[in-house]
Design an enzyme around this catalytic site. Structure first.
Site, short mmCIF file in Angstrom:
data_model
loop_
_atom_site.label_atom_id
_atom_site.label_comp_id
_atom_site.label_asym_id
_atom_site.label_seq_id
_atom_site.Cartn_x
_atom_site.Cartn_y
_atom_site.Cartn_z
N ASP A 85 1.04 -1.07 -0.18
CA ASP A 85 -0.01 0.17 0.13
C ASP A 85 1.09 1.32 0.04
OD1 ASP A 85 -1.69 2.18 0.59
OD2 ASP A 85 -3.23 0.86 1.58
N TYR B 298 -5.50 11.30 -3.33
CA TYR B 298 -5.95 12.72 -2.75
C TYR B 298 -4.95 13.24 -1.55
CZ TYR B 298 -7.74 9.30 0.45
OH TYR B 298 -7.88 8.00 1.26
N LYS B 299 -3.82 12.23 -1.29
CA LYS B 299 -3.01 12.60 -0.47
C LYS B 299 -2.01 13.53 -1.09
CE LYS B 299 -4.28 9.14 2.88
NZ LYS B 299 -4.06 7.74 3.25
N ARG C 6 0.65 15.07 14.11
CA ARG C 6 1.00 14.67 12.75
C ARG C 6 1.35 15.90 11.95
NH1 ARG C 6 -1.50 10.16 8.73
NH2 ARG C 6 -3.37 11.83 8.38
C1 LIG Z 1 -5.60 7.07 3.44
C2 LIG Z 1 -5.22 5.55 3.40
C3 LIG Z 1 -6.49 4.67 3.30
C4 LIG Z 1 -7.82 5.32 3.13
O1 LIG Z 1 -8.73 4.55 2.22
P1 LIG Z 1 -9.96 5.09 1.44
O2 LIG Z 1 -10.70 4.09 0.75
O3 LIG Z 1 -9.16 6.06 0.34
O4 LIG Z 1 -10.61 5.85 2.10
C5 LIG Z 1 -6.19 3.26 3.36
N1 LIG Z 1 -5.35 2.62 3.74
C6 LIG Z 1 -4.04 3.51 4.06
C7 LIG Z 1 -2.85 2.86 4.31
C8 LIG Z 1 -4.00 5.17 4.01
O5 LIG Z 1 -3.19 5.56 4.11
#
Ligand SMILES: *Cc1c(COP(=O)(O)O)cnc(C)c1O
Length: 395
Positions: free
Chosen positions: A182, A207-208, A354
């Protein structure tokens, strides 16, 4: 091109935005592009837009743009859905590749949604799978010949600790397991060479650090040699070989297209596509070097000014993502006070403050100014007010 590129982003006056790790700011080019997609494409072309404006091709065309930022070859990344859905897809495909094994390994630092999706998949399969959560420091010791898949997030959302992707992928594969990465806190933040890592799957959100906007589509990567064989558990029509033949039964499309599910979020894709133009002006190597320098400076400044804050991120920039976290007992309230004073970071339970650093729009002056405001809030107890102590829905 030198950094930062503040001119490329909308940023409210007087704000120091240290939360691009949760939601990147708005790149200036996005609003006009989305407006045009609404007015000229949707408004005028209507359903013809799928062909005329290439809406149907967005997921793989934009996937290739994201692929360039994560070291993935053309045709190996596709966009769509949310990251949680992409985690489910990758993990279920990984398990199907090792039908005689029943263990999934992850770590206790992983983002809860990834763990929750794995739990849901285990329950759905109802075939004796177990989820083994190891401490992040010694994941490799928990990978054995029973493990079907290792699912890890490279950069820990809470601490910023960065796993060694190549070493852990090798450890998983040496034990016969399939690797799922991930890259939620990696894409756009650190240099990644997915092809060199040899990992079978990777997923992430946009979106990050990629600034695609709230609800921007996620991505999934499948190693090219496997893409024609992986089994898509979410067998939606747009992952079918011939969606518009409307056949009675599912036949997966060749290659990465089979990881598509349903209708793409066209307007979000347009926003992301425009946001990615920012990356044509710099390189990941340049951004990474600047990010390490900003994070190092922030640590030095905050530690000198606020002894009450304890660093929970690695001190060594090479094993840290693009964020710095400090533990502080009154961290939630302190963050609310900071936000009120124009320094936006966020809070992660139980006590982590953070701060994300994005050299595209943050410079040394911002880092020093933020540290001074943190000092004011912490040493003068400015957080100790009822309106800062009451928890909000989104932290
Ligand atoms: C931000 C994040 C998510 C968020 O998942 P969404 O389905 O986009 O809400 C999931 N896993 C990790 C590791 C993240 O950092």
């Amino acid at each position: 091109m030198s950094l930062p590129r503040k001119d490329l982003f909308e940023m409210p006056e007087g704000l120091i935005y240290l939360d691009g790790n949760s939601l990147g700011p708005l790149p200036r080019s996005v609003a006009a592009r989305v407006a045009s997609a609404i007015t000229d494409e949707w408004g005028q072309q209507l359903i013809r837009g799928w062909n005329v404006s290439g809406w149907m091709a967005q997921p793989s065309r934009i996937g290739d743009r994201v692929g360039k930022l994560i070291g993935a070859p053309e045709g190996s990344v596709v966009m769509g859905d949310t990251l949680s859905i992409k985690v489910f897809q990758a993990l279920s495909a990984a398990l199907a590749m090792r039908p005689d094994r029943r263990v999934i390994v992850s770590d206790t630092g992983n983002f809860p949604s990834d763990i929750y999706m794995a739990e849901g998949l285990v329950a759905l399969k109802d075939a004796g799978y177990t989820l083994r959560l190891a401490p992040p420091e010694d994941v490799a010791d928990h990978i054995d010949e029973h493990v079907a898949a290792v699912m890890l997030t490279e950069v820990d959302y809470r601490t910023g600790r960065k796993h060694d992707m190549n070493a852990l992928t090798k450890a998983a594969q040496d034990a016969g397991a399939v690797m799922v990465w991930d890259l939620a806190h990696s894409a756009g933040a650190v240099e990644i060479d997915l092809a060199a890592s040899n990992a079978e799957f990777a997923v992430g959100c946009t979106y990050k650090y990629l600034n695609g906007g709230p609800g921007a589509p996620a991505f999934i990567y499948v190693r090219p040699d496997l893409a024609d064989d992986v089994q898509p558990a979410l067998s939606g029509w747009l992952g079918h070989d011939a969606p518009f033949a409307f056949e009675p039964s599912y036949r997966p499309a060749p290659g990465i297209e089979r990881m598509r599910v349903g209708t793409p979020p066209v307007l979000q894709m347009v926003a992301l596509d425009a946001a990615l133009d920012v990356w044509d002006t710099t390189t990941m190597a340049e951004v990474r070097a600047a990010s390490i320098a900003l994070c190092d400076l922030f640590i030095t400044e905050v530690e000198a000014r606020c002894p009450a804050l304890k660093l929970v991120s690695p001190r060594d920039g090479s094993v840290r993502g693009s964020q710095v976290s400090f533990a502080f007992q009154n961290g939630y309230a302190a963050m609310q006070a900071l936000i009120d004073k124009g320094v936006i970071g966020d809070f992660r339970a139980p006590d982590v403050m953070r701060f994300g650093f994005t050299p595209l729009y943050i410079d040394e002056g911002d880092v020093r100014a933020a540290a001074a405001i943190i000092e004011d809030v912490v040493t003068n107890d400015l957080w100790n007010r009822p309106e800062y102590l009451a928890p909000k829905r989104v932290t």
